[in-house]
Write a protein that holds these residues in place. Structure first.
Motif, PDB file in Angstrom:
ATOM      1  N   UNK A 198       0.825  -1.211   0.000  1.00  0.00           N
ATOM      2  CA  UNK A 198       0.000   0.000   0.000  1.00  0.00           C
ATOM      3  C   UNK A 198       0.855   1.254   0.000  1.00  0.00           C
ATOM      4  N   UNK A 199       2.004   1.197   0.659  1.00  0.00           N
ATOM      5  CA  UNK A 199       2.898   2.356   0.684  1.00  0.00           C
ATOM      6  C   UNK A 199       3.415   2.681  -0.716  1.00  0.00           C
ATOM      7  N   UNK A 200       3.740   1.652  -1.493  1.00  0.00           N
ATOM      8  CA  UNK A 200       4.206   1.888  -2.858  1.00  0.00           C
ATOM      9  C   UNK A 200       3.078   2.377  -3.754  1.00  0.00           C
ATOM     10  N   UNK A 201       1.887   1.842  -3.538  1.00  0.00           N
ATOM     11  CA  UNK A 201       0.734   2.312  -4.307  1.00  0.00           C
ATOM     12  C   UNK A 201       0.526   3.809  -4.082  1.00  0.00           C
ATOM     13  N   UNK A 202       0.642   4.241  -2.823  1.00  0.00           N
ATOM     14  CA  UNK A 202       0.492   5.649  -2.505  1.00  0.00           C
ATOM     15  C   UNK A 202       1.523   6.507  -3.204  1.00  0.00           C
ATOM     16  N   UNK A 203       2.763   6.023  -3.272  1.00  0.00           N
ATOM     17  CA  UNK A 203       3.817   6.800  -3.920  1.00  0.00           C
ATOM     18  C   UNK A 203       3.578   6.922  -5.422  1.00  0.00           C
ATOM     19  N   UNK A 204       3.141   5.838  -6.055  1.00  0.00           N
ATOM     20  CA  UNK A 204       2.823   5.900  -7.485  1.00  0.00           C
ATOM     21  C   UNK A 204       1.702   6.902  -7.737  1.00  0.00           C
ATOM     22  N   UNK A 205       0.648   6.835  -6.924  1.00  0.00           N
ATOM     23  CA  UNK A 205      -0.480   7.759  -7.078  1.00  0.00           C
ATOM     24  C   UNK A 205      -0.024   9.205  -6.894  1.00  0.00           C
ATOM     25  N   UNK A 206       0.858   9.401  -5.945  1.00  0.00           N
ATOM     26  CA  UNK A 206       1.383  10.735  -5.655  1.00  0.00           C
ATOM     27  C   UNK A 206       2.072  11.341  -6.873  1.00  0.00           C
ATOM     28  N   UNK A 207       2.937  10.563  -7.518  1.00  0.00           N
ATOM     29  CA  UNK A 207       3.702  11.127  -8.638  1.00  0.00           C
ATOM     30  C   UNK A 207       2.903  11.179  -9.927  1.00  0.00           C
ATOM     31  N   UNK A 208       1.881  10.336 -10.059  1.00  0.00           N
ATOM     32  CA  UNK A 208       0.947  10.518 -11.170  1.00  0.00           C
ATOM     33  C   UNK A 208       0.223  11.851 -10.999  1.00  0.00           C
ATOM     34  N   UNK A 209      -0.194  12.127  -9.765  1.00  0.00           N
ATOM     35  CA  UNK A 209      -0.836  13.406  -9.483  1.00  0.00           C
ATOM     36  C   UNK A 209       0.070  14.576  -9.797  1.00  0.00           C
ATOM     37  N   UNK A 210       1.349  14.450  -9.447  1.00  0.00           N
ATOM     38  CA  UNK A 210       2.306  15.531  -9.737  1.00  0.00           C
ATOM     39  C   UNK A 210       2.441  15.752 -11.235  1.00  0.00           C
ATOM     40  N   UNK A 211       2.516  14.667 -12.003  1.00  0.00           N
ATOM     41  CA  UNK A 211       2.636  14.788 -13.460  1.00  0.00           C
ATOM     42  C   UNK A 211       1.404  15.455 -14.051  1.00  0.00           C
ATOM     43  N   UNK A 212       0.235  15.134 -13.499  1.00  0.00           N
ATOM     44  CA  UNK A 212      -1.012  15.722 -13.994  1.00  0.00           C
ATOM     45  C   UNK A 212      -1.070  17.208 -13.660  1.00  0.00           C
ATOM     46  N   UNK A 213      -0.741  17.588 -12.428  1.00  0.00           N
ATOM     47  CA  UNK A 213      -0.864  18.996 -12.044  1.00  0.00           C
ATOM     48  C   UNK A 213       0.169  19.873 -12.747  1.00  0.00           C
TER      49      UNK A 213
END
Length: 262
Positions: A198-213
């Motif tokens: 779950x910790x890795x899933x959170x990190x992937x989601x975080x950087x996808x969000x960064x790329x989108x913003x």
């Protein structure tokens, strides 16, 4: 500046191709730290110190790139890029200073792994800082970008991912009673109900969000690198849990990293 922009674009392309190579290599090699530690990666140091040394360069370089750009008036102050910069730095404040200070483990981290991390983090600072503070068009981030779907959705994903990552790390950290406890336990609660990493899933989601913003090529190259490193890592950790806990773990029928997908 045009020559530097051309170099920057070639650098992004090279980093994209290298991420694919790294992903393929990591299908056959398991990086030796944490739960998958071994003696094949050379001399090691305390993990707390290792995390600080590995993550600190990106924090410092991003700060220097931002400060130099403003001081030299390469780009005038922009509230949007400033907010993006602060979001990026918020992650690395947590990862560089908070996360290591809370670690209960006395585990070791290979110097070779730390060195590789330093190289990538330095390159990533150049990719993200280069775009935001030097090479993006002058009109790339107007004030109304803060109201754009990209910024709103990306920021929500970034915050959600960071929250999941920190909460999952806390669950893992609390599994051990104290620093003398070297046993491994099955994490439970939060997104661990569905996935093993779950910790890795959170990190992937975080950087996808960064790329989108940011809506930048540099942001997506970072996502490629995150996936290239974390997907093989999540698979290796899953196999290690299977070895350690056997039927007790496999009967939980968790996914490796993406709920209901993988």
């Amino acid at each position: 500046m045009e020559q530097w922009l051309a170099f920057y674009n070639y650098f992004l392309l090279s980093m994209t191709l290298l991420s694919v190579i790294i992903f393929i290599v990591l299908q056959f090699i398991t990086v030796g730290y944490g739960m998958t530690s071994n003696n094949r990666w050379g001399m090691s140091i305390n993990s707390r110190l290792g995390w600080v040394i590995m993550e600190l360069p990106v924090f410092i370089l991003m700060t220097v790139l931002y400060a130099y750009s403003i001081h030299q008036q390469i780009k005038p102050f922009n509230i949007v890029t400033c907010i993006i910069f602060l979001l990026f730095q918020a992650h690395y404040i947590e990862r560089t200073f908070v996360f290591p200070s809370l670690m209960r483990s006395t585990s070791k981290m290979p110097i070779s792994v730390i060195a590789l991390g330093i190289v990538f983090n330095s390159c990533n600072a150049y990719m993200q800082g280069g775009w935001l503070f030097y090479f993006s068009p002058a009109d790339a981030y107007p004030i109304y970008w803060l109201y754009s779907p990209q910024f709103i959705i990306g920021t929500l994903l970034f915050i959600a991912g960071m929250t999941i990552n920190i909460h999952s790390d806390e669950i893992i950290r609390k599994l051990r009673k104290d620093k003398n406890d070297t046993n491994y336990y099955i994490p439970r609660g939060g997104l661990f109900k569905y996935v093993n990493s779950a910790n890795y899933f959170g990190e992937i989601l975080e950087w996808i969000g960064f790329a989108v913003l940011c809506w930048s090529a540099a942001g997506w190259v970072f996502v490629f690198w995150t996936l290239a490193n974390i997907l093989p890592r999540a698979s290796a950790v899953y196999e290690r849990y299977t070895q350690f806990f056997g039927k007790e773990f496999t009967e939980m029928k968790r996914y490796k990293i993406f709920p209901f997908i993988y």
